[in-house]
Design an enzyme around this catalytic site. Structure first.
Site, short mmCIF file in Angstrom:
data_model
loop_
_atom_site.label_atom_id
_atom_site.label_comp_id
_atom_site.label_asym_id
_atom_site.label_seq_id
_atom_site.Cartn_x
_atom_site.Cartn_y
_atom_site.Cartn_z
N SER A 1 21.33 34.65 -45.32
CA SER A 1 20.24 34.33 -46.25
C SER A 1 18.85 34.74 -45.78
O SER A 1 17.91 34.72 -46.56
CB SER A 1 20.24 32.83 -46.58
OG SER A 1 21.31 32.53 -47.44
N TYR B 1 16.74 25.39 -47.44
CA TYR B 1 17.58 24.64 -48.38
C TYR B 1 17.07 23.20 -48.53
O TYR B 1 15.87 22.97 -48.58
CB TYR B 1 19.06 24.67 -47.95
CG TYR B 1 19.53 26.03 -47.49
CD1 TYR B 1 19.37 27.15 -48.32
CD2 TYR B 1 20.11 26.23 -46.25
CE1 TYR B 1 19.79 28.40 -47.92
CE2 TYR B 1 20.54 27.49 -45.85
CZ TYR B 1 20.38 28.56 -46.69
OH TYR B 1 20.79 29.80 -46.28
N LYS C 1 17.30 37.30 -47.92
CA LYS C 1 16.65 36.97 -49.21
C LYS C 1 15.14 37.18 -49.15
O LYS C 1 14.50 37.37 -50.19
CB LYS C 1 16.98 35.52 -49.59
CG LYS C 1 18.47 35.29 -49.84
CD LYS C 1 18.80 33.81 -49.97
CE LYS C 1 20.30 33.60 -50.18
NZ LYS C 1 20.68 32.18 -50.22
N VAL D 1 23.30 31.26 -42.77
CA VAL D 1 24.49 30.58 -42.23
C VAL D 1 25.17 31.38 -41.12
O VAL D 1 26.14 30.92 -40.53
CB VAL D 1 25.51 30.21 -43.34
CG1 VAL D 1 24.91 29.19 -44.30
CG2 VAL D 1 26.03 31.45 -44.06
N TYR E 1 24.56 41.93 -53.52
CA TYR E 1 24.24 40.65 -52.89
C TYR E 1 25.09 40.43 -51.63
O TYR E 1 24.57 40.05 -50.57
CB TYR E 1 24.45 39.51 -53.88
CG TYR E 1 24.16 38.14 -53.32
CD1 TYR E 1 22.85 37.75 -53.07
CD2 TYR E 1 25.18 37.24 -53.04
CE1 TYR E 1 22.57 36.49 -52.54
CE2 TYR E 1 24.91 35.98 -52.52
CZ TYR E 1 23.60 35.61 -52.27
OH TYR E 1 23.32 34.37 -51.75
#
Length: 310
Positions: free
Chosen positions: A68, A246, A71, A264, A194
């Site tokens: 992530s 998160y 992103k 992660v 993705y």
């Protein structure tokens, strides 16, 4: 506040010592088969100064799956793409308070993801790229290489295949977004891009270098290039602070107090504007999906340098 070279080196040693105490207490991301096989007993950290100095400790040159953290790069790309104007019409800028792969909020909020760093928001951002570039994956990879000032960065196809095979929830999110009118490209094309962006492999040193433009108001100290306007860097940092970890973001702000983005794969990239960009990596995660030892290392760094955004 500045630090002599040996001061920062000793602070990094202390970060590593404190981080090591937590190894064995978390768990690797075993729901992605390729990540489940990683040796959990690893720790690396790299710090890049806006003056071009670099400090490392541990396995800072071991490649890992950035997941992530990618992103942040896709958001930067989308905001400079022909689809930039649509980004904030299609994605919000608020913390989610829910798990990063939740479908509940997306259903109740009619397909508008809370922010670009939860999976739903990131899939929309990737869709902006996929619907505006012929080769979206190459565009993402070339931006990452440019930010990291390194042409060796690659996509780990084993991890990408693993993501695809186990990506039922992400596929569900993408189909839900499509049904709610918030996905333009073909679902499979957006998901393929993705999974590949999440499977980019980088070292702590690479990631810290790649986050330097966010620490240096859009400039890249190592290349002298302007990679984004200063205002955009400031705004991305604000989103990192409020949405980057998160539903653990509030506790992280309380303990560490600097903008950051976790993945992660065990990496956390962090920014102290005007001072440093940092990357820590340790594969074991806490219950919210953030690196356990990595979070502790950043807490020690922030405390010992007396640098935070507060």
């Amino acid at each position: 506040m500045t630090h002599a070279d040996h001061d920062l080196s000793s602070i990094l040693d202390e970060c590593a010592q404190e981080a090591q105490k937590l190894i064995g207490q978390g768990h690797v991301a075993d729901y992605i088969p390729a990540l489940a096989r990683i040796n959990p007993d690893q720790f690396g950290m790299a710090v890049c100064g806006v003056d071009g100095t670099e400090f490392t400790v541990g396995q800072s040159d071991t490649s890992f799956s950035i997941q992530s953290i990618s992103k942040v790069f896709t958001l930067a790309l989308a905001l400079q793409s022909p689809g930039a104007a649509s980004v904030w019409e299609r994605v919000g800028r608020e913390p989610s308070g829910n798990a990063f792969n939740s479908l509940v909020q997306l259903e109740s909020e009619r397909g508008l993801p809370r922010n670009p760093f939860i999976n739903a928001g990131a899939i929309v951002v990737t869709d902006v790229i996929t619907s505006h570039f012929v080769s979206p994956v190459l565009q993402i990879l070339s931006l990452v290489r440019k930010y990291a000032n390194c042409d060796d960065i690659y996509i780990d196809e084993e991890v990408a295949d693993s993501e695809e095979e186990s990506g039922h929830r992400n596929a569900a999110i993408a189909h839900l977004l499509k049904s709610q009118g918030n996905l333009v490209a073909d679902v499979d094309d957006t998901l393929a891009a993705y999974y590949r962006q999440c499977s980019i492999a980088m070292t702590c040193r690479d990631v810290a270098r790649a986050f330097l433009p966010l620490a240096a108001a859009g400039q890249h100290p190592l290349t002298g290039q302007t990679l984004m306007p200063a205002l955009r860097a400031k705004r991305i940092n604000s989103l990192l602070l409020t949405c980057g970890l998160y539903d653990g973001v509030g506790n992280f702000a309380y303990r560490v107090g600097i903008p950051a983005k976790s993945g992660v794969g065990g990496g956390i990239a962090a920014v102290i504007p005007g001072h440093y960009s940092i990357c820590v990596w340790s594969p074991e995660l806490d219950e919210l999906g953030n690196s356990l030892a990595g979070t502790r290392a950043l807490e020690v760094f922030s405390h010992e340098t007396n640098l935070s955004v507060f």
